[in-house]
Design an enzyme around this catalytic site. Structure first.
Site, PDB file in Angstrom:
ATOM      1  N   LYS A  13     115.598  61.709 137.818  1.00 50.52           N
ATOM      2  CA  LYS A  13     114.245  61.273 138.173  1.00 50.52           C
ATOM      3  C   LYS A  13     114.333  60.397 139.412  1.00 50.52           C
ATOM      4  O   LYS A  13     115.098  59.432 139.449  1.00 50.52           O
ATOM      5  CB  LYS A  13     113.678  60.475 136.985  1.00 50.52           C
TER       6      LYS A  13
ATOM      7  N   CYS B  21     113.006  53.653 139.046  1.00 51.18           N
ATOM      8  CA  CYS B  21     112.395  52.406 138.568  1.00 51.18           C
ATOM      9  C   CYS B  21     112.305  51.363 139.693  1.00 51.18           C
ATOM     10  O   CYS B  21     113.311  51.037 140.328  1.00 51.18           O
ATOM     11  CB  CYS B  21     113.209  51.843 137.403  1.00 51.18           C
TER      12      CYS B  21
ATOM     13  N   MET C 280     108.327  56.124 129.265  1.00 52.99           N
ATOM     14  CA  MET C 280     107.882  54.928 129.981  1.00 52.99           C
ATOM     15  C   MET C 280     108.202  53.689 129.164  1.00 52.99           C
ATOM     16  O   MET C 280     107.746  53.556 128.027  1.00 52.99           O
ATOM     17  CB  MET C 280     106.374  55.024 130.234  1.00 52.99           C
ATOM     18  N   GLU C 281     108.992  52.810 129.801  1.00 50.80           N
ATOM     19  CA  GLU C 281     109.474  51.635 129.089  1.00 50.80           C
ATOM     20  C   GLU C 281     108.323  50.744 128.612  1.00 50.80           C
ATOM     21  O   GLU C 281     107.418  50.413 129.383  1.00 50.80           O
ATOM     22  CB  GLU C 281     110.395  50.831 130.017  1.00 50.80           C
TER      23      GLU C 281
ATOM     24  N   GLN D  45     117.388  58.886 128.495  1.00 47.96           N
ATOM     25  CA  GLN D  45     117.421  58.429 129.890  1.00 47.96           C
ATOM     26  C   GLN D  45     118.317  57.197 130.082  1.00 47.96           C
ATOM     27  O   GLN D  45     118.260  56.246 129.302  1.00 47.96           O
ATOM     28  CB  GLN D  45     116.014  58.095 130.387  1.00 47.96           C
TER      29      GLN D  45
ATOM     30  N   ASN E 253     105.444  64.841 139.483  1.00 44.91           N
ATOM     31  CA  ASN E 253     104.983  63.669 138.725  1.00 44.91           C
ATOM     32  C   ASN E 253     104.209  62.713 139.627  1.00 44.91           C
ATOM     33  O   ASN E 253     104.534  62.551 140.796  1.00 44.91           O
ATOM     34  CB  ASN E 253     106.188  62.950 138.094  1.00 44.91           C
ATOM     35  N   GLY E 254     103.196  62.094 139.025  1.00 41.14           N
ATOM     36  CA  GLY E 254     102.431  61.050 139.714  1.00 41.14           C
ATOM     37  C   GLY E 254     100.942  61.331 139.740  1.00 41.14           C
ATOM     38  O   GLY E 254     100.514  62.352 140.291  1.00 41.14           O
TER      39      GLY E 254
ATOM     40  N   GLY F 190     102.747  60.756 132.894  1.00 42.68           N
ATOM     41  CA  GLY F 190     103.088  59.388 132.525  1.00 42.68           C
ATOM     42  C   GLY F 190     101.854  58.723 131.943  1.00 42.68           C
ATOM     43  O   GLY F 190     101.437  59.016 130.815  1.00 42.68           O
ATOM     44  N   ARG F 191     101.229  57.872 132.765  1.00 42.10           N
ATOM     45  CA  ARG F 191     100.096  57.094 132.267  1.00 42.10           C
ATOM     46  C   ARG F 191      98.930  57.956 131.818  1.00 42.10           C
ATOM     47  O   ARG F 191      98.185  57.597 130.903  1.00 42.10           O
ATOM     48  CB  ARG F 191      99.648  56.104 133.352  1.00 42.10           C
TER      49      ARG F 191
HETATM   50  C1  LIG Z   1     104.956  50.581 132.337  1.00 45.00           C
HETATM   51  C2  LIG Z   1     105.737  51.727 132.927  1.00 45.00           C
HETATM   52  C3  LIG Z   1     106.996  51.990 132.440  1.00 45.00           C
HETATM   53  C4  LIG Z   1     107.740  53.049 132.968  1.00 45.00           C
HETATM   54  N1  LIG Z   1     108.986  53.322 132.466  1.00 45.00           N
HETATM   55  C5  LIG Z   1     109.669  54.392 132.906  1.00 45.00           C
HETATM   56  C6  LIG Z   1     110.933  54.754 132.340  1.00 45.00           C
HETATM   57  O1  LIG Z   1     111.452  54.093 131.427  1.00 45.00           O
HETATM   58  N2  LIG Z   1     111.556  55.861 132.838  1.00 45.00           N
HETATM   59  C7  LIG Z   1     111.012  56.629 133.844  1.00 45.00           C
HETATM   60  O2  LIG Z   1     111.598  57.627 134.256  1.00 45.00           O
HETATM   61  N3  LIG Z   1     109.837  56.302 134.389  1.00 45.00           N
HETATM   62  C8  LIG Z   1     109.152  55.217 133.945  1.00 45.00           C
HETATM   63  N4  LIG Z   1     107.940  54.914 134.514  1.00 45.00           N
HETATM   64  C9  LIG Z   1     107.392  55.767 135.593  1.00 45.00           C
HETATM   65  C10 LIG Z   1     106.605  56.923 135.009  1.00 45.00           C
HETATM   66  O3  LIG Z   1     107.465  57.765 134.264  1.00 45.00           O
HETATM   67  C11 LIG Z   1     105.955  57.777 136.105  1.00 45.00           C
HETATM   68  O4  LIG Z   1     106.949  58.256 136.960  1.00 45.00           O
HETATM   69  C12 LIG Z   1     104.934  56.998 136.923  1.00 45.00           C
HETATM   70  O5  LIG Z   1     104.130  56.184 136.108  1.00 45.00           O
HETATM   71  C13 LIG Z   1     104.062  57.963 137.728  1.00 45.00           C
HETATM   72  O6  LIG Z   1     103.481  58.926 136.895  1.00 45.00           O
HETATM   73  P1  LIG Z   1     101.994  58.758 136.285  1.00 45.00           P
HETATM   74  O7  LIG Z   1     101.064  58.536 137.458  1.00 45.00           O
HETATM   75  O8  LIG Z   1     101.759  60.056 135.561  1.00 45.00           O
HETATM   76  O9  LIG Z   1     102.013  57.558 135.388  1.00 45.00           O
HETATM   77  C14 LIG Z   1     107.197  53.848 134.011  1.00 45.00           C
HETATM   78  C15 LIG Z   1     105.915  53.566 134.494  1.00 45.00           C
HETATM   79  C16 LIG Z   1     105.180  52.524 133.969  1.00 45.00           C
HETATM   80  C17 LIG Z   1     103.800  52.248 134.521  1.00 45.00           C
END
Ligand SMILES: Cc1cc2nc3c(=O)[nH]c(=O)nc-3n(C[C@H](O)[C@H](O)[C@H](O)COP(=O)(O)O)c2cc1C
Length: 323
Positions: A132, A91, A1-2, A61, A192-193, A216-217
């Site tokens: 993704k 994204c 996650m960026e 990635q 995911n999600g 992710g989060r």
């Molecule tokens: C701040 C932020 C940055 C993210 N950056 C990326 C990224 O660089 N690459 C990616 O595949 N997903 C990125 N995501 C998406 C997450 O990988 C994930 O798909 C999304 O947050 C849903 O999953 P979660 O509910 O477990 O967070 C980002 C999400 C957030 C909130």
């Protein structure tokens, strides 16, 4: 996650355990082969065997819309040490989408097919390529066409964030789509999600029938969530990390971030992490109020409680070298 799951966080979380694989923050590719330092900044693990210090592989990635340029950069990532490549078509950021990257490509399954085919053709046969995606751009009407295009282009697996671009991050994630998609493809589907807890994981597993999950989060808000989930399968029970362990983790992160970058970065990322922890730890709510206005690392660490001396911190962060 960026801007969140940077190399330090990956190191700390994989040290806690439960992860089979990490994916780097995305590298945006437009029209050129990027220089080595950009690869190494995003993914310093390239210089240590393509894995975190705890041995968890980190796939690199890429994000963009130009098949040849993506393929060239993917090949370079592998030459520099990446054990695998992941392509980001999920994204939702406006700037990214305006520049032909991320979720905007979900409107064009044929373009996704061309990109995945070109990258697959360029990478060594034994290097895994994953993709993704989200459920779609505005809606889900091209989802099945998209996943079938990705499979026939030769990807090894697909990670599906179960929202459309238009959904943003609005809850709930639509896990019910996972089973539908899984039935349409032969390659593995990673769910995911909105997996924030073991209970969420169990519900998503029951609905989707998936074997693999991406956090992710939730991983940030509950640093031992992956361990809880993986041990759940074996022992049936595991207690969550207690607050003093979490606080220690933040102290360690701050020291490491200050050493590897600078104090401002350490404080900014430390505050960000504490904010996320508020979801699961009431202590983090109070702590955030106390640290919100701190501006120096000394003040920040003082409020956090100082933690261990620096040498001890680093022992906690870096595993002893294997004999
Ligand atoms: C701040 C932020 C940055 C993210 N950056 C990326 C990224 O660089 N690459 C990616 O595949 N997903 C990125 N995501 C998406 C997450 O990988 C994930 O798909 C999304 O947050 C849903 O999953 P979660 O509910 O477990 O967070 C980002 C999400 C957030 C909130």
């Amino acid at each position: 996650m960026e801007g969140v799951m940077d190399p330090l966080v990956r190191q700390l979380l994989t040290g806690i355990g439960g992860y089979d694989l990490c994916v780097s923050e995305f590298m945006r590719v437009t029209h050129q082969l990027l220089p080595d330092h950009v690869f190494f900044r995003l993914c310093p693990e390239l210089q240590q065997g393509g894995a975190t210090l705890h041995g968890t592989p980190v796939h690199f990635q890429l994000l963009g819309g130009d098949p040849v340029c993506l393929a060239d950069n993917a090949a370079k990532a592998v030459c520099l040490g990446a054990p695998g490549v992941d392509l980001n078509f999920g994204c939702p950021a406006k700037t990214v989408n305006r520049h032909d990257g991320g979720a905007t490509l979900l409107q064009y399954p044929t373009r996704i097919f061309n990109i995945v085919s070109e990258v697959r053709r360029t990478l060594p046969l034994d290097t895994p390529l994953s993709v993704k995606i989200r459920l779609g751009y505005n809606d889900t009407h091209q989802l099945i066409e998209t996943v079938q295009a990705i499979e026939s282009a030769g990807a090894q697996w697909i990670t599906l964030h179960t929202r459309t671009k238009a959904d943003g991050y609005r809850p709930p994630a639509r896990w019910e789509w996972l089973r539908t998609v899984k039935e349409q493809i032969q390659i593995p589907l990673v769910a995911n999600g909105d997996i924030w807890s073991v209970a969420d994981f169990k519900e998503c597993q029951a609905l989707s029938g998936c074997e693999d999950y991406m956090l992710g989060r939730g991983a940030f808000a509950q640093p031992d969530l992956a361990l809880q989930i993986s041990q759940k399968k074996i022992a049936g029970i595991r207690f969550a990390m207690i607050w003093c362990e979490i606080r220690q983790l933040i102290v360690t992160h701050s020291h490491m971030a200050a050493l590897s970058r600078n104090e401002t970065f350490a404080i900014q990322r430390g505050k960000q992490w504490i904010k996320h922890l508020q979801r699961n730890y009431p202590e983090a709510v109070e702590l955030f109020q106390q640290i919100r206005l701190t501006q120096t690392l000394t003040d920040f660490l003082q409020v956090l409680g100082g933690g261990l001396p620096l040498e001890e911190e680093l022992k906690f962060a870096i595993p002893p070298a294997k004999a």
